[in-house]
Every structure is written in C-alpha cells, then in structure tokens.
Scaffold this active site. Sequence first.
Site, PDB file in Angstrom:
ATOM      1  N   ASP A 147      14.908 -13.740   5.612  1.00 35.83           N
ATOM      2  CA  ASP A 147      14.483 -15.122   5.353  1.00 35.83           C
ATOM      3  C   ASP A 147      15.485 -16.151   5.839  1.00 35.83           C
ATOM      4  O   ASP A 147      15.160 -17.335   5.965  1.00 35.83           O
ATOM      5  CB  ASP A 147      14.341 -15.326   3.839  1.00 35.83           C
ATOM      6  CG  ASP A 147      13.021 -14.828   3.315  1.00 35.83           C
ATOM      7  OD1 ASP A 147      12.014 -14.990   4.008  1.00 35.83           O
ATOM      8  OD2 ASP A 147      13.001 -14.286   2.195  1.00 35.83           O
ATOM      9  N   CYS A 148      16.708 -15.706   6.012  1.00 33.76           N
ATOM     10  CA  CYS A 148      17.786 -16.650   6.290  1.00 33.76           C
ATOM     11  C   CYS A 148      18.107 -16.777   7.775  1.00 33.76           C
ATOM     12  O   CYS A 148      19.035 -17.512   8.135  1.00 33.76           O
ATOM     13  CB  CYS A 148      19.028 -16.226   5.512  1.00 33.76           C
ATOM     14  SG  CYS A 148      18.683 -16.094   3.771  1.00 33.76           S
TER      15      CYS A 148
END
Length: 811
Positions: free
Chosen positions: A483-484
């Site tokens: 997600d990052c």
Amino acid sequence: MKFGHFDDAAKEYVIETPRTPLPWINYLGSQDFFSLISNTAGGYSFYKDAKLMRITRYRYNNCPLDAGGRYYYIKDGDTVWNPGWQPTQTELDSYSCRHGLGYTIITGSKNNIEATLQAFVPVNDKCEVNRIILKNNGTEDKHLDLFSFLEFCLWNAQDDSTNFQRNFSTGEVEVIGSTIYHKTEYRERRNHYAVYSVNKKIDGFDTSRHKFIGMYNGFHNPEAVLAGESRNSIARGWQPIGSHHLKVDLKPGESQSFIFVLGYCENPKDEKWEAPNVINKKPANELLAQFQTDEQVDAKFQELKDYWNGLLTTYTVHTEDEKLNRLVNIWNQYQCMVTFNMSRSASYFESGMGRGMGFRDSCQDLLGFVHLIPARARERIIDIANTQFEDGSTYHQYQPLTKKGNADIGGGFNDDPLWLIAGTCAYIRETGDFSILDEMCAFDSDFSKAVPLMDHLRRSFNYTLTHRGPHNLPLIGRADWNDCLNLNCFSEEPGESFQTFGPSEGPVAESVFIAGMFVKYGNEYADLCEATGLNDEAAKVRAAVADMNEAINGAGWDGEWFVRAYDAYSNPIGSDKNEEGKIYIEPQGMCVMAGVGVDNGKAEKALKSVEERLDTKFGIVLNQPAYTKYHVELGEISSYPPGYKENAGIFCHNNPWIACAETVVGHGNRAFEVFKKTCPIYLEDIGEIHKTEPYVYCQMVAGRDAEIPGEGKNSWLTGTAAWTFTTMSQYILGCQPTFAGLCINPCIPDTLEGYKLDRTFRGVRYHITIDNKAHVQKGVKSMTVDGVAVEGNVITPVTDKTDVDVVVTMG
Ligand code: BGC
Ligand code: IFM
C-alpha cells in the site's frame, strides 16, 4: 524472557503476569457479536461492525495504554482490587490469564479471596457472558462489595469519539431490576439497544459515569466503589455506563457465582414497535433467560469448546516438533478464523473505524479459512464480488454492516481484482463446488446489474490484461499489495506529500509484483476455464500469461533478482541501479510462487539474493538498503524511518511467500528455516524483545535498520495468518487441495523422518502417513490409498467411505 506458557491440552495460552510488554489480547465471538479482551480485561464489544455498531467504548492510544473494559471491582474492607489487576493496579497475591479459543479466563486473588472472570461469547447468541466466581479461601467470614463496570459507546464509534457537541446530549438508559438498558439511538431508529444484566438481585446500580467515578477520579479509583455504595444514577446524556453493586457474604471455603451478560438486542424486522422511546423488552428477556444458572452457562461454554474442537479436526498434523504441531493444530487456524471475521477492522492496532473489510485482505484471509467453514467462505466471496466495479476494478475496502464499498477510500489498487480469483479458486479446490461460479453478483452493490461470479473473475483478469504500461507490465495504480509504494500519487509542488495530492491513476508506473500475480492467478483462472469446459478462453488466458511471463523475464529481471516496479518516469524501482531500495522481497516471492524463472535459473538466483541481502535473524526484511530520506515519487514507503513497516521492516505477510517459493524450487530446509524465524511460537522466549502475543502473528517486526530489531507491532490482523497456514499446510507439509483431489507433495527439512496428517476433505477423513526415512527434502516415490498402490500423488476424492488411510513414501 517468557510471560507465560502454552497449555496445549487445554488449547490455551496462560499469561502469568498482568505486566506483559503490550496488552496481550484475545477475541470472543464467532458470527456477529464480537469482543476484544486483553489479559487485564480491557477491550470492547461490537455487533457486526466495529465502527457503526460499537457497544462499549474504548480509548485507543491511551495512557496507560489499555484503558476501558469490562471491569469487576472487589472491595474487601479498605482494599479495592480487580481480578485482572487493571484498572486499580492493586498488587495481587496471584494472577493468571488463560486465553483460549473464543474465551478468556482471568483469575486473581487477594487476601484469601480468589476471583475468576470467565468471559466468552456463546456460539449462537448475541452477547458476552462474564461469569464471576468469588471464593473465600481463608478461615474468616468475608463481607465483600462487588461492582461491575463498563462504559457504553453511543453506537457509531467515530461519532462517539469526535462529535461531542451532539453526543453529550443523546445518551439514554433505563434500569429495571438487575438489568440496565442502554437505549441511546432507540428514539430515532427504534430497532436496537444494548443490555447489561446480572442474574442476582442487586444492591444498587449506576448508569452515569460522572456519578460512579466522580469528576476528578478515574477508572482506578471510582468514588462509588471507594464508598462501597452505588449512586443509583440514571444517565441523561453525557456518558452512560453500566454498573451493578452486589453485597457478597462468603463463609470460609464458600464460593458464589454471578452471571453478567452484555447483550445486543434488536426488534424483529417484521414487528413494528410504535411507541417511540419505550423499548421492546422481549428480545432482552429472551436472551437473558438463557443465562440465569451455572448449568446454562456451563452448557453454552461446552458448546463453544465443542465448536472449536470440531473445527480443528479438519486439519491436524503430528510431528516430532511440538511447536509446529501447536502452531498448525491450534493457533494458526484460530488466527485465520479471527482474520476472516475481522478482516482489518478491529484490533488493538486497528481502531475499528478505519479499514473495515479489505478487498485484497479478505480474499487472502479466505485462503487460510476456507477449509474450516466453507459455507461462510462462499458467502464472503459473494459479498466481496458484489462490491466490484463493471470494468473489473474494485473498491479497496467495504463496510461490514452495509457490505457497501467505501467511497472515501475508493479504488485504484491494481492488485485487488486478481485476489478475487485467488479466493474463489481456493474455495472450489476445497469444496469441488463449481456452482458458486453461477451465483449472480452485483456491481458496486447494484443488483440490477448482476452477472455470474465467473464473469466477475473474467473481468478481474481482463482488468490487469488491459491495464499495462510501456514494459508490457501491469500498471500499479495507486499501489499494489504494498500500500505504501505510491508511484503515481505525488505532487510536483514542494511541501505536498502523496497524501495531500491524493490518488491518481498514473499512465506508466508498473508493478512486477502484479505481473507475478497475473501469472499465478491467471493460470488458476485458466484451470477454472478448463474445468468448466471453456477451452478456447483457457487457451487465450494461457497465451496472455505466457506473454506476461516473457515481460517479467525481460524488463522484470534485474540480473540477480526480479525488479520491483517501474515508476512514473519509467525508471526501475528495486533494481541494482537504485542507490536505496535496490531489492524488494515481494516480486521474488510472488514470481517464484507463480513458477516464473523456475526453468531458467532465475527463480533460484532471486531466492539466493533474498537470502544474501534481505535475511536477518528475525526474518526477511522487505527491502534493502532502507530509504534514508523521503522520496515524493515513492510515497508512503519512504515516510517511515529505516527498519519500520514497509521501509525495510520485516513484514511478516510476505515471509511465507518466500518459504512457499523455496518449496517450489525444492528447498525444504530453507523453507522451514524461513518459516521458523517469524513464527511467534518459536519466539516465546524473547518476549521482552518481540513484545506482541506469542500465540499469534503480528504484521511487522522491526528490521535490521531499526533501533530495536526484532520488536513486533500490530498483532492479530494480518494476511500472515492465512499465508502461513497455506504455506505450511499445503506446500511444506504438502497436503494441497486441487480440483481433482488432494495432492500430496511435501517439501520438508530432510531431518524430518516422517509425520502424520489428518485431513477432512469434502466430507471424508483422510489419515495420511508420510514416510521420509530416505531423508529427502522433496519428492514422492510411492503412495498407497487404503493399501492399494496408486499412480502419482493425487488422492481422488471418495464418496463411499468415511475414513481413508494413505501412506506416502518420499524419496
Ligand atoms: C497505511 C500503512 C499500512 C498500509 C497497509 C496504508 O494505508 O498507511 O501504514 O501499512 O495501509 O495496512
Ligand atoms: O497489503 C497490505 C494489506 O492490505 C494491509 N496490510 C499491509 C499490507 C502491505 O502494505
């Protein structure tokens, strides 16, 4: 240092001190009513949805950390104490907390009084039962005051913790006999309320926090308890609580029990309740009638134990390694159930107001859960599919109560669609139930547009196929599994971070990780097409997969490992060309699991690079070298200090991908070594470093660049549970459901001489003996089924027997 011990016979972890390095929690509840409970009785309850239907209040990030729970105060002369030590923190003469499967038993003693709190949520009831047993172990008569306490949440947890100008004036309660009704919101909605009751006549009650605690006191020294008298307060607005007061006389040797029930009550849907704020007591009366005697509670408790013992017979292993047995047979499967139930909504690190049900998360959770209760997995797959968009893309999350996609978060995480194929195929392999593919599933919860589930899977596959970048690799969108890694979401404006700029679908940033997924789950989709007679489609899918395989072997290969991604400028990420973040774990795991590079040595090379560059004593870190400064074009990953979270933390979720990949290339020794490093059960002795519960996985362990390597964080809700179970049960111990039957293909340490597996598969018990006297890591030489030698290593499902004996000889 250890803070307790495992009791395998009871399937419990026994915590021996209330001062654990972090609160060590457990989950109560199997279906709709859930509670979190820490080893000091902290935590909260909710019905179905931790954000929208929060029953009791909890304060995250508090000081002390774990404040608020179901607290029972005992006043014995001038001494006030709690069986779980908190919140009074009065030193106890003895303490233990047994976290079991769906229940917790906390026992404390002080001045010859022993108090036990037995907390559980029955399998089929919408309530938490707290049975308190007080016993006088001394030689003198005791005259005690017992006070219960919990604080109600005003249902919507987010509103409850922010919108004080309104919610300080909405609270309403009613007290009848020993029952406290929390009816805030009932005036408006007329359908639900909470109830907190005890099965004995009470000597007083409180429902106003202010009156019970006092304006300047706290949970640790409530005025009513210190005074030994309830205020009989009725809350009007402010903070409604539930507290009962019982005077208890105990002769030497005598014990008494008190059954407290916190319940959720709802009016039947077809029953109109006209009187606005007069609540319908019927649902509460019916619920409470079931918990009036110890015999009733014993029966409900036994039902819960039977439920779990039954579920856990589905897969059991017997090896010479008791820690492995403990993990596989008890705790890993238990955590898989909890992650299935919670997705990423409510833990001590997820506030219950944030993530809700993750699309990719819930799909992955299915992998470790599907064998336990296939019918619930089926329902979940359909719920998830109902939130997909027509073009195959998806919301990233949905709300458990409404089952609708979360529009605030939106979509654009381009790995999401393919996980639906993963979850559905796992379900069909387990059950053989192809009829799920015909289930009509909505788009964006709009059922007027429903199409069969198979068409949803097709759209998932096609979405990736049609969203590719300059290297023929899948576009990453806002992010993929990581997600990052936000390669498209940055702003050129100084001072703006990826968060302020928000999501965008970049034209070129690509993900090698999604490419690996496309090969793995594209092949699974092709298997599905073949199994359902769609041979032309299968051939096209295989061709597209081959094309992607080529792209990975080309632009996706860096020389010694797989590239991670290409950024918005088409520069490689996770390449030797980069100064930091040269190599990432995710594409190595996913590509090798997909079989990419297995025939040309790249798979072996990639795994070697992982071992050389990413491996540490505590597990494999996500990337190296860690990013030492923030990169606007990489986003959140570089916002973490080196060694934490996705910036070179040991992200437990992807360690089993490497273990699994090692089995693909036949390295049983290494697969087991990788598995052991992050497995909490093997880390029990270093509890002071690891800090999180030794019975469940945490999301992240601090990496080698961190101040304290090995420090765990974010326990319980992580895809690690499902991936560990999949890797261990299917790839290492090698009992893998396929459409055709159970494929037995172990990949184990060569020191392991053999083991036994009991597996219920499509209604039949298979008793499998693995013989590895040859001391190999992989390879099945022969197999007999009920004494008859069979070709190959797939057990064809039988329907005419209840039990089947299988003997597998490795060599
Ligand atoms: C959060 C990260 C987290 C990730 C996965 C992101 O939205 O900001 O901190 O690791 O989701 O849960
Ligand atoms: O993939 C995510 C997951 O969805 C939530 N936890 C963290 C992972 C990595 O960012």
